[in-house]
Every structure is written in structure tokens, then in C-alpha cells.
Design an enzyme around this catalytic site. Structure first.
Site, PDB file in Angstrom:
ATOM      1  CG  ASP A 112      -8.124  49.100  11.027  1.00  0.00           C
ATOM      2  OD1 ASP A 112      -9.232  49.611  10.804  1.00  0.00           O
ATOM      3  OD2 ASP A 112      -7.373  49.472  11.954  1.00  0.00           O
ATOM      4  CG  ASP A 115     -11.111  53.583  12.190  1.00  0.00           C
ATOM      5  OD1 ASP A 115     -11.115  53.279  13.399  1.00  0.00           O
ATOM      6  OD2 ASP A 115     -10.205  53.243  11.414  1.00  0.00           O
TER       7      ASP A 115
END
EC number: 3.4.23.-
Length: 306
Positions: free
Chosen positions: A200, A154
């Protein structure tokens, strides 16, 4: 059926995700964005209806009257004949499921025609809930490997390149939750959004669900690790939003979620002297049942996850 993620799967996951993300980025650069999104819209239209129907079905069952004419159906596809006959699809459903499917189809048509943010979020939440329900980690170490790998993934793709942000903005599909920033000004027709990728939600979610099953395996009638990790997730998400507003730049949510979701439960385990128990906990071959967990306890865990 739930699928258990092993340590090998967890180690490969960031690599596979990176290849997929880069492939989507190249697709959007080479081919017309309009046609790609049209194809994706049709795919997620079907997938979203099924996911939303599955998600709302338990809740909708409470609203059906006792005398509702509920009939059972079975969808069966087989291959071959006689002794060599093999089942390909064997799906049982009832009239209540068909009602849920019809309601979900209304949301699907709304999303397909308008791409409205509420319809997008309904599908996104349904995908997230199904993801947490169907993906299981086999132990805490695997969870740490998965979260750690995706932490690097990420950070690299958000800060190191423009790939993640470009794909997220170009990808017109319910793979993210969107939050209107101009809701007070434009109401339901808001068009300026902040985004949260479903990864997420699902990735920390399956780790939090694992900690819930660990709580139940301790047989102490408490959900300390579950609540701790849940609060940690809220804290990490709040910190992400705060930093995003301070620096006016897209933030990799896992940069803040991973340390919080791993760190908080680990501190609790250190304080309680249960670090060994935490890391030795192993999911059995039946994904929803941990060592020492009865079927009733497993059912409780499943309901809590939902």
C-alpha cells in the site's frame, strides 16, 4: 539497477500476487507457523540489513568528518578463466558503507531477538524506499492498469475472504508497518497494532514517482502532479483510517488510495488541458530518464523520489 514494469507485467501482477498470497495462506494452515516464521525471520534479517544500510548511507555520509579514513573495497566473483571468464558479482563499497552496515546489523539483531515494532518499521520503511527506487512504471497507462488490478485484488482478498488478514497477522516479518494503538498506555512496549502493508506504500509510490518524472519532463519548473498525487495519497490513507475506525473492520487501503492517486492528478490534467501529454508520456529505455529530460533533471527526479 531499476526494473521497468510494462503493461503486460502490470496485468499479470494481481494474478501472481494472488497465487503468492494463497500459497502463504496454505503454508500457514499446513505447516507449523513457528518454523515458517523462523525461516522468514532469518531471510528478512539479512535482506533488511542490506536494505536499511542502502537507505541510510546517503544520510550518514553527512556525519562523517572530512578526515575520515575512507578506503575502497571490491567484492568480485567470477566464473571460468581466460577469455571465458564471466563476472557473477562485482560490488564496490567503502569504509562508510561498512559503518552503515554495522549500524543496520544492530537494528537487525534487535528485530531478530525482540521483534520490536520500531525495528520492524525501520526495516519496512527501508524496503518501501528501495522498492520505489528500484521499480519504475514505463507510462501512466501502465500505472492505471497496475493500480486498477491491485484495487480489485485488495478488495477481493480483504472483503471476500479472510486470507489477507490471516496472512498479515500470522506473517512475522517486516512486510507491513505497524502503528501501536495503546502507545499512550504502554509506551514502547505497546502490543495492540494497526497495520499497513508495504504494498500500500510501494505501489502508489511508484505511480507518484512516475508523475514526478512527468513533471520534470514538462520543463515548467513545477511539480504540480507530484504534489497533487502526494496529497491524494495522504487523503486516501486518512480516509482508510477513518472508515476502519467507523466500521471496526480491516479495510483494503487500495480501495481508497487508487481512486485518489489516479483521480486527483487526472482532474488536474483536465483542468490544465494536459491529458494527452500525461498519457503520451513514455519512459525511455533508461528507466530514470523520460523524453526531454536531461541527466541533471533525471538526477533531480531521483533525489526527489528518495
Amino acid at each position: 539497477m531499476p526494473e521497468t514494469i510494462t503493461s503486460r507485467d502490470a496485468a499479470r501482477f494481481p494474478i501472481v500476487a494472488s497465487c503468492t498470497l494463497l500459497g502463504l495462506y496454505l503454508f500457514f494452515k499446513i505447516f507449523s507457523q513457528e518454523y515458517i516464521n523462523l525461516l522468514l525471520s532469518m531471510y528478512f534479517f539479512v535482506l533488511g540489513i542490506l536494505a536499511l544500510s542502502h537507505t541510510i548511507s546517503p544520510m550518514m555520509n553527512r556525519f562523517f568528518p572530512a578526515n575520515f579514513p575512507n578506503k575502497q573495497y571490491q567484492l568480485l566473483f567470477t566464473e571460468g578463466s581466460g577469455e571465458s571468464k564471466e563476472e557473477i558479482v562485482n560490488y564496490e563499497f567503502d569504509t562508510k558503507d561498512l559503518v552503515c552496515l554495522a549500524l543496520s546489523s544492530v537494528v537487525g539483531v534487535w528485530y531478530l531477538l525482540r521483534k520490536h515494532w520500531i525495528a520492524n518499521n525501520l526495516f519496512g520503511l527501508a524496503f518501501s524506499l528501495n522498492g520505489v527506487e528500484l521499480l519504475h512504471l514505463n507510462n501512466v497507462s501502465t500505472g492505471c492498469i497496475l493500480l486498477g488490478g491491485l484495487f480489485i485484488y485488495d478488495v477481493f482478498w480483504v472483503f471476500g475472504t479472510n486470507v489477507m488478514v490471516t496472512v498479515a497477522k500470522s506473517f512475522e516479518a517486516p512486510i507491513k508497518l505497524v502503528f501501536p494503538q495503546d502507545l499512550l498506555e504502554k509506551g514502547l512496549e505497546a502490543d495492540n497494532f494497526a497495520m499497513l502493508g508495504l504494498g500500500d506504500i510501494v505501489i502508489p509510490g511508484i505511480f507518484i514517482a512516475l508523475l514526478l518524472r512527468f513533471d520534470i519532463s514538462l520543463k515548467k519548473n513545477t511539480h504540480t502532479y507530484f504534489y497533487t498525487s502526494f496529497v491524494a495519497y495522504i487523503f486516501g490513507l486518512g480516509l482508510t483510517i477513518f472508515i476502519m475506525h467507523i466500521f471496526k473492520h480491516a479495510q483494503p487501503a487500495l480501495l481508497y488510495l487508487v481512486p485518489a492517486c489516479i483521480g486527483f492528478p487526472l482532474l488536474v490534467a483536465l483542468a490544465k488541458g494536459e491529458v494527452t501529454e500525461l498519457f503520451s508520456y513514455e519512459e525511455s529505455s533508461t528507466p530514470t530518464e523520460g523524453p526531454g529530460a536531461s541527466k541533471d533533471e533525471t538526477t533531480e527526479a531521483s533525489k526527489k523520489e528518495q
